[in-house]
Design a protein around this motif. Structure first.
Motif, PDB file in Angstrom:
ATOM      1  N   TYR A   4      -2.967  64.188  92.595  1.00  0.00           N
ATOM      2  CA  TYR A   4      -4.134  64.581  93.524  1.00  0.00           C
ATOM      3  C   TYR A   4      -3.523  65.228  94.889  1.00  0.00           C
ATOM      4  CZ  TYR A   4      -6.191  61.466  90.373  1.00  0.00           C
ATOM      5  OH  TYR A   4      -6.843  60.764  89.160  1.00  0.00           O
ATOM      6  N   ARG A   5      -4.797  65.978  95.390  1.00  0.00           N
ATOM      7  CA  ARG A   5      -4.619  66.347  96.950  1.00  0.00           C
ATOM      8  C   ARG A   5      -5.153  65.340  97.776  1.00  0.00           C
ATOM      9  NH1 ARG A   5      -7.941  70.903  97.087  1.00  0.00           N
ATOM     10  NH2 ARG A   5      -8.904  70.277  95.186  1.00  0.00           N
ATOM     11  N   ARG A  55      -0.155  67.087  98.657  1.00  0.00           N
ATOM     12  CA  ARG A  55      -0.251  66.538  97.311  1.00  0.00           C
ATOM     13  C   ARG A  55       0.320  65.206  96.909  1.00  0.00           C
ATOM     14  NH1 ARG A  55       0.293  70.220  92.224  1.00  0.00           N
ATOM     15  NH2 ARG A  55       1.322  69.232  90.891  1.00  0.00           N
ATOM     16  N   ILE A  73     -10.854  57.915  94.879  1.00  0.00           N
ATOM     17  CA  ILE A  73     -10.879  58.948  94.229  1.00  0.00           C
ATOM     18  C   ILE A  73     -12.268  59.187  93.745  1.00  0.00           C
ATOM     19  CG2 ILE A  73      -9.912  60.066  92.223  1.00  0.00           C
ATOM     20  CD1 ILE A  73      -7.639  58.110  92.417  1.00  0.00           C
ATOM     21  N   ALA A 121      -9.274  61.311  97.958  1.00  0.00           N
ATOM     22  CA  ALA A 121      -8.254  62.072  97.023  1.00  0.00           C
ATOM     23  C   ALA A 121      -9.082  62.679  96.105  1.00  0.00           C
ATOM     24  CB  ALA A 121      -7.403  61.149  96.374  1.00  0.00           C
ATOM     25  N   TYR A 122      -8.536  64.001  96.005  1.00  0.00           N
ATOM     26  CA  TYR A 122      -9.521  65.007  95.119  1.00  0.00           C
ATOM     27  C   TYR A 122      -8.377  65.497  93.850  1.00  0.00           C
ATOM     28  CZ  TYR A 122     -11.547  65.059  99.595  1.00  0.00           C
ATOM     29  OH  TYR A 122     -12.273  64.515 100.789  1.00  0.00           O
ATOM     30  N   PRO A 123      -9.054  65.808  92.713  1.00  0.00           N
ATOM     31  CA  PRO A 123      -8.153  66.244  91.691  1.00  0.00           C
ATOM     32  C   PRO A 123      -7.645  67.690  92.016  1.00  0.00           C
ATOM     33  CG  PRO A 123     -10.510  66.380  91.137  1.00  0.00           C
ATOM     34  CD  PRO A 123     -10.427  65.680  92.334  1.00  0.00           C
ATOM     35  N   ARG A 151     -14.172  62.813  89.917  1.00  0.00           N
ATOM     36  CA  ARG A 151     -12.986  63.439  88.988  1.00  0.00           C
ATOM     37  C   ARG A 151     -13.231  64.438  87.891  1.00  0.00           C
ATOM     38  NH1 ARG A 151     -14.422  58.117  90.028  1.00  0.00           N
ATOM     39  NH2 ARG A 151     -14.881  57.537  87.784  1.00  0.00           N
ATOM     40  N   PRO A 169      -7.104  64.856  86.040  1.00  0.00           N
ATOM     41  CA  PRO A 169      -6.771  63.686  86.810  1.00  0.00           C
ATOM     42  C   PRO A 169      -5.169  63.658  87.067  1.00  0.00           C
ATOM     43  CG  PRO A 169      -6.831  63.364  84.408  1.00  0.00           C
ATOM     44  CD  PRO A 169      -7.270  64.982  84.696  1.00  0.00           C
ATOM     45  N   GLY A 170      -4.677  63.099  88.412  1.00  0.00           N
ATOM     46  CA  GLY A 170      -3.495  62.853  88.680  1.00  0.00           C
ATOM     47  C   GLY A 170      -2.446  63.962  88.521  1.00  0.00           C
TER      48      GLY A 170
END
Length: 277
Positions: free
Chosen positions: A144-145, A258, A188, A134-136, A191, A141-142
């Motif tokens: 995420y993609r 997303r 994740i 997961a990526y910001p 971040r 933060p959250g």
């Protein structure tokens, strides 16, 4: 390891302990610890490896309200497999039926219900968790993609055993018995750009302290040699979607969905996972 470990207790059928080794994870450790408590963990056993960013102090505050055991790992060198094996055996001694070894940047989900309910009902001795990176979004933060193609590796959880031995990375364990892989995990790793830079520096320093050669862990070796320009380029690919050939081992390979994991109680049925073939 320094601190008070659990006394021996008989195995509590259906219970699980989550165990982890952390260093400088103040931006995410509360999220992951609370996640495992919400998923039904009997205890969360955390060994802090010399954090300097307030992680240890935060964990001690959380331990006043949550079922967390906090100890200190004062050995700088990596030796992750040995350290996590020690924690897993401590969980067995404390009465855990299952052990879930996790990193601070991981959120584990069952396909339905809580993680505790799923483990309690499973006929398996080992369950591998499929990893989705997961990526910001915009570096925040959250939500995420999430890469809809799962990572090449898995990580395991297992029925507790007095001589359980985990490999580095928590990918495999020496426990015998039936194996399955119906659990999924959100990973994740990055971040913020500063967090990425810090992770690169401290991760490789811990590996170097073992006296191992660069081949000890490929992506950490690559990361240790990265220049600031490479970190900038990789962060731009994560936060802004800019194309890059650089990787650090966690480059998205599929389309990005997303998601808002704070609303999840289990892995959603409609998550658009893609084939790796």
């Amino acid at each position: 390891m320094v601190g008070r470990l659990p006394l021996w207790r008989p195995r509590k059928k259906g219970s699980f302990w989550a165990v982890t080794l952390v260093k400088n994870e103040i931006d995410i450790i509360e999220l992951s610890v609370r996640h495992f408590v919400d998923q039904g963990a009997e205890r969360v056993l955390v060994a802090d490896n010399g954090s300097t960013d307030g992680t240890l102090e935060l964990l001690r505050r959380l331990a006043e309200e949550l079922p967390i055991i906090v100890i200190e790992d004062r050995l700088t060198a990596y030796h992750q497999g040995e350290k996590m094996s020690f924690l897993a055996r401590a969980a067995w001694r404390g009465g855990a039926d299952w052990v879930v070894p996790f990193d601070a940047d991981e959120l584990w989900y069952a396909p339905a219900g809580t993680l505790r309910g799923h483990l309690a009902a499973s006929p398996s001795s080992i369950i591998d968790a499929n990893i989705f990176n997961a990526y910001p979004i915009d570096g925040e933060p959250g939500p995420y993609r999430v890469d809809t193609v799962r990572h090449d590796f898995t990580q395991c959880c297992f029925r507790s055993h007095p001589v359980a031995r985990l490999a580095n990375g928590n990918h495999t364990v020496n426990v015998l018995g039936r194996k399955s892989n119906e659990i999924n995990m959100l990973h994740i790793p990055w971040r913020s750009k500063e967090q990425m830079r810090m992770k690169v520096t401290q991760g490789w320093a811990a590996i170097e302290a073992t006296g191992a050669e660069v081949g000890f862990d490929g992506h950490w070796g690559e990361m240790s040699e990265a220049k600031e320009s490479a970190i900038d380029e990789i962060w731009a690919s994560i936060a802004l979607g800019v194309e890059t050939e650089l990787d650090f081992g966690y480059k998205a390979r599929g389309s990005l969905a997303r998601i808002e994991p704070s609303t999840w109680t289990h892995w959603p049925d409609d998550f658009p996972a893609e084939s790796t073939s």
